[in-house]
Design an enzyme around this catalytic site. Structure first.
Site, PDB file in Angstrom:
ATOM      1  N   PRO A  92       0.544  -1.013   0.086  1.00 30.89           N
ATOM      2  CA  PRO A  92      -0.034   0.117  -0.212  1.00 30.89           C
ATOM      3  C   PRO A  92       0.924   1.025   0.090  1.00 30.89           C
ATOM      4  O   PRO A  92       0.512   2.251  -0.337  1.00 30.89           O
ATOM      5  CB  PRO A  92      -0.843  -0.056   1.393  1.00 30.89           C
ATOM      6  CG  PRO A  92      -0.278  -1.219   2.082  1.00 30.89           C
ATOM      7  CD  PRO A  92       1.024  -2.010   1.304  1.00 30.89           C
ATOM      8  N   GLU A 119       3.192  -7.061   8.686  1.00 28.99           N
ATOM      9  CA  GLU A 119       3.428  -5.083   7.956  1.00 28.99           C
ATOM     10  C   GLU A 119       4.857  -4.599   7.031  1.00 28.99           C
ATOM     11  O   GLU A 119       4.885  -3.504   6.629  1.00 28.99           O
ATOM     12  CB  GLU A 119       3.842  -4.901   9.936  1.00 28.99           C
ATOM     13  CG  GLU A 119       3.090  -4.584  10.747  1.00 28.99           C
ATOM     14  CD  GLU A 119       1.869  -3.969  10.507  1.00 28.99           C
ATOM     15  OE1 GLU A 119       1.554  -2.557  10.390  1.00 28.99           O
ATOM     16  OE2 GLU A 119       0.619  -4.593  10.952  1.00 28.99           O
ATOM     17  N   ARG A 161      -2.872  -9.126 -19.866  1.00 34.11           N
ATOM     18  CA  ARG A 161      -4.164  -8.932 -21.613  1.00 34.11           C
ATOM     19  C   ARG A 161      -3.701  -8.057 -22.324  1.00 34.11           C
ATOM     20  O   ARG A 161      -3.800  -8.501 -23.513  1.00 34.11           O
ATOM     21  CB  ARG A 161      -5.173  -8.335 -21.287  1.00 34.11           C
ATOM     22  CG  ARG A 161      -5.369  -7.118 -20.337  1.00 34.11           C
ATOM     23  CD  ARG A 161      -6.578  -6.342 -19.748  1.00 34.11           C
ATOM     24  NE  ARG A 161      -7.435  -6.356 -20.555  1.00 34.11           N
ATOM     25  CZ  ARG A 161      -7.665  -5.113 -21.268  1.00 34.11           C
ATOM     26  NH1 ARG A 161      -6.525  -4.221 -21.067  1.00 34.11           N
ATOM     27  NH2 ARG A 161      -8.475  -5.533 -22.049  1.00 34.11           N
ATOM     28  N   ASP A 176      -9.008   1.346 -24.311  1.00 31.03           N
ATOM     29  CA  ASP A 176      -8.981   0.910 -23.643  1.00 31.03           C
ATOM     30  C   ASP A 176      -9.221   2.434 -22.690  1.00 31.03           C
ATOM     31  O   ASP A 176      -8.371   3.010 -22.967  1.00 31.03           O
ATOM     32  CB  ASP A 176      -8.271   0.160 -22.354  1.00 31.03           C
ATOM     33  CG  ASP A 176      -8.004  -1.466 -22.379  1.00 31.03           C
ATOM     34  OD1 ASP A 176      -9.316  -2.079 -22.964  1.00 31.03           O
ATOM     35  OD2 ASP A 176      -6.687  -1.776 -22.551  1.00 31.03           O
TER      36      ASP A 176
HETATM   37  N1  ADE Z   1      -0.956  -5.501   0.217  1.00 30.63           N
HETATM   38  C1  ADE Z   1      -1.704  -4.752   1.026  1.00 30.63           C
HETATM   39  N2  ADE Z   1      -2.679  -3.375   0.908  1.00 30.63           N
HETATM   40  C2  ADE Z   1      -2.552  -3.129  -0.663  1.00 30.63           C
HETATM   41  C3  ADE Z   1      -2.404  -2.539  -1.864  1.00 30.63           C
HETATM   42  N3  ADE Z   1      -3.317  -1.891  -1.895  1.00 30.63           N
HETATM   43  N4  ADE Z   1      -1.492  -2.802  -3.050  1.00 30.63           N
HETATM   44  C4  ADE Z   1      -0.913  -3.756  -2.703  1.00 30.63           C
HETATM   45  N5  ADE Z   1      -0.307  -4.430  -1.917  1.00 30.63           N
HETATM   46  C5  ADE Z   1      -1.037  -4.757  -0.867  1.00 30.63           C
END
Ligand code: ADE
Length: 273
Positions: A92, A119, A161, A176
């Protein structure tokens, strides 16, 4: 293209056998290897995580299993004739995974994914492999998943793809939503198929008119409408040169007006609609 995925949940990657990615594998366009990270643990409990230095909640994935796994997997890949690996680290805290990144990755011969749980992975692992190969730390959206495996499925599908010979029609991703280099990045509007009436609901007459110019215009207007509604940021970012006279009329009806600099902004409204 070769794909290696290292995970503590290999079964989570089963969908890679299905549908488009599965077909790409069957056709030999994708060579997928899923590895269980715990193979590279040497204690009785197959430990892959430990408490974070500096304290705090959660656990951090340990350096040694990842280092040993990545060393062996890359060595095996090179031995099998693969070259030019890229490490793809779903997190994230990564940069947004966009269509542009998908296109970039689709042009690489070998992707190695390291989906993490807990984490995340001890920082030294990405630092170490960044000295040997490009590292893409990518996020698939502004939300936190329990692990990176679902992100690997998303990224793999978006990349697969784009591989030549996978989608059947080579033209089909030129239009796309989000195709890089498109004049305007607009969301695609609604689509319809037979029957012409379903539960009393018809389809827009223009689609039955056989008039290609009018159909193209209608599709463009619907794309503008949908983008204005769901992703106004895309309209604001657009190069104004991307909008023709009719686009400008449609945007104006939708409440958008050009700034002195030419970019479009939504006019503030007196009354919320
Ligand atoms: N791992 C946890 N959340 C994630 C996300 N939003 N994008 C990529 N990997 C992740």
């Amino acid at each position: 293209m070769r794909l290696d995925v290292v995970t503590i949940f290999p079964e989570y990657l089963e969908p890679l056998n299905v549908s488009l990615v599965g077909k790409a594998r069957a056709r030999g366009r994708l060579d997928v290897h899923v590895h269980d990270l715990r193979r590279w643990t040497y204690d009785r409990h197959n430990t892959v995580d430990d408490t974070p230095y500096g304290g705090g909640p959660g656990m951090v994935m340990k350096t040694e299993p990842w280092g040993d796994a990545l060393d062996e997997i890359t060595a095996d890949g090179y031995e099998a004739g693969a070259h030019g690996p890229v490490l793809v680290v779903p997190t994230p805290s990564g940069r947004p995974f966009t269509q542009e990144v998908a296109v970039e990755l689709s042009q690489r011969p070998w992707l190695v994914f390291t989906p993490a749980r807990y984490e995340g992975i001890d920082r030294r692992v990405t630092e170490e492999y960044a000295t040997r190969m490009p590292v893409y730390e990518v996020s698939i959206g502004d939300y936190v998943l329990a692990g990176g495996e679902a992100a690997v499925l998303v990224i793999t599908e978006a990349v697969a793809r784009l591989l030549p010979g996978v989608l059947g029609n080579a033209e089909s991703h030129r239009d796309d939503s989000f195709a890089p280099g498109a004049m305007a990045n607009l969301l695609e509007g609604p689509v319809y198929t037979k029957p012409p009436v379903w539960r009393g609901r018809g389809i827009p007459d223009v689609l039955l008119s056989g008039h290609h110019g009018r159909i193209a215009r209608w599709r463009r207007d619907e794309a503008l409408r949908r983008t204005a509604l769901h992703r106004p940021d895309l309209i604001e970012r657009c190069d104004p040169a991307a909008f023709d006279k009719k686009d400008r009329e449609t945007l104006s009806i939708l409440g958008w007006a050009p700034e002195p600099g030419g970019r479009f902004w939504r006019r503030p409204r007196d009354v919320e609609e």
